[in-house]
Design a protein around this motif. Sequence first.
Motif, short mmCIF file in Angstrom:
data_model
loop_
_atom_site.label_atom_id
_atom_site.label_comp_id
_atom_site.label_asym_id
_atom_site.label_seq_id
_atom_site.Cartn_x
_atom_site.Cartn_y
_atom_site.Cartn_z
N VAL A 85 -3.21 17.75 35.56
CA VAL A 85 -2.16 18.64 36.07
C VAL A 85 -1.85 19.68 34.99
N THR A 86 -1.75 20.94 35.38
CA THR A 86 -1.56 22.02 34.42
C THR A 86 -0.34 22.88 34.76
N LEU A 87 0.13 23.59 33.76
CA LEU A 87 1.21 24.57 33.93
C LEU A 87 0.92 25.73 32.98
N GLU A 88 0.60 26.88 33.53
CA GLU A 88 0.16 28.02 32.73
C GLU A 88 1.27 29.04 32.53
N TYR A 121 12.49 22.89 35.72
CA TYR A 121 13.68 23.22 34.92
C TYR A 121 13.43 24.56 34.23
N TYR A 122 14.34 25.52 34.48
CA TYR A 122 14.26 26.82 33.82
C TYR A 122 15.36 26.88 32.77
N ASN A 133 15.34 38.65 37.33
CA ASN A 133 15.65 39.62 36.28
C ASN A 133 14.71 39.53 35.10
N ALA A 134 14.55 40.64 34.41
CA ALA A 134 13.70 40.68 33.23
C ALA A 134 14.21 39.71 32.17
N GLY A 135 13.29 39.06 31.48
CA GLY A 135 13.66 38.10 30.45
C GLY A 135 12.52 37.14 30.18
N VAL A 136 12.75 36.24 29.22
CA VAL A 136 11.77 35.22 28.88
C VAL A 136 12.40 33.87 29.20
N TYR A 137 11.71 33.09 30.01
CA TYR A 137 12.26 31.83 30.51
C TYR A 137 11.34 30.67 30.13
N ASN A 138 11.95 29.62 29.61
CA ASN A 138 11.21 28.40 29.30
C ASN A 138 11.20 27.51 30.54
N VAL A 139 10.02 27.17 30.99
CA VAL A 139 9.86 26.38 32.21
C VAL A 139 9.30 25.00 31.85
N ALA A 158 5.81 25.71 29.91
CA ALA A 158 5.18 27.03 29.91
C ALA A 158 6.28 28.08 29.82
N THR A 159 5.86 29.34 29.67
CA THR A 159 6.81 30.44 29.54
C THR A 159 6.59 31.47 30.64
N LEU A 160 7.66 31.81 31.32
CA LEU A 160 7.63 32.89 32.30
C LEU A 160 8.27 34.13 31.67
N THR A 161 7.49 35.19 31.58
CA THR A 161 7.98 36.44 31.00
C THR A 161 8.02 37.52 32.07
N ILE A 162 9.22 38.06 32.31
CA ILE A 162 9.37 39.18 33.25
C ILE A 162 9.70 40.41 32.41
N ASN A 163 8.74 41.28 32.27
CA ASN A 163 8.93 42.48 31.46
C ASN A 163 9.74 43.52 32.22
N LYS A 164 10.46 44.35 31.47
CA LYS A 164 11.22 45.43 32.08
C LYS A 164 10.26 46.46 32.67
N GLU A 165 10.64 47.00 33.81
CA GLU A 165 9.83 48.03 34.46
C GLU A 165 10.05 49.37 33.76
N VAL A 166 8.99 50.13 33.60
CA VAL A 166 9.08 51.48 33.03
C VAL A 166 9.45 52.45 34.15
#
Length: 208
Positions: A85-88, A121-122, A133-139, A158-166
């Motif tokens: 089982v994986t989490l990327e 768990y976030y 929303n933009a941010g870095v989340y530990n999952v 794993a890490t979910l990264t939502i970058n800010k839109e240009v």
Amino acid sequence: WHKSLRKTSVFSKNVVLSGEVPAGLSVSYEIENENHEVGNGNNAIDAGVYTVTAKFSNTNSNYNSVKPLSATLTIKQKEYDLTYVTLENKQVTYNGEEHKIEIGYTSITQSLPKDVQYDYYYDGEKTTEGKVNAGVYNVEVRFTSLNPNYIVTKKLNATLTINKEVIDISGIKFNGNQFVYEENTKYSIEYDYKTLPQFVRFVGYSSS
């Protein structure tokens, strides 16, 4: 004869007396589980800690009665193998929509055992929803076995990264201009646009 030793093993399912029972003695067993439920016999199937008591009956009146002997039977929970089982990590750009990280498998034919459930768990908070929303989340994914004979200690991170839109401001024009001075006349230049991009508002001008 000798008292049996404590037996602790994933595969241990009974305890027996070691040594030879003297002539004239007969043995019967009782087993008690952690809920203090008592049954006959000296074996068990399910994981748990059991107290097995050997009781002796003396058929020769020339001998004193023999006190019961007790031993512990421990059947450990088996560990589920979830190495497949994986989490990327995931990186996206903000678009106003919800984004998630979900578990995967090293092969498309694999799946979780039917007795295993899991929760996301976030940043330490249990949730069934992703993030917008933009941010870095530990999952983190935590697994639970619904079968009391099995245990799962594996966790995935794993890490979910939502970058800010240009923001595209290519449609906004702000061109300079030249004037010939005239007394008591105020000159200015203004930006030229049809529609401001979403989430952009005009604040004002500054000059130097």
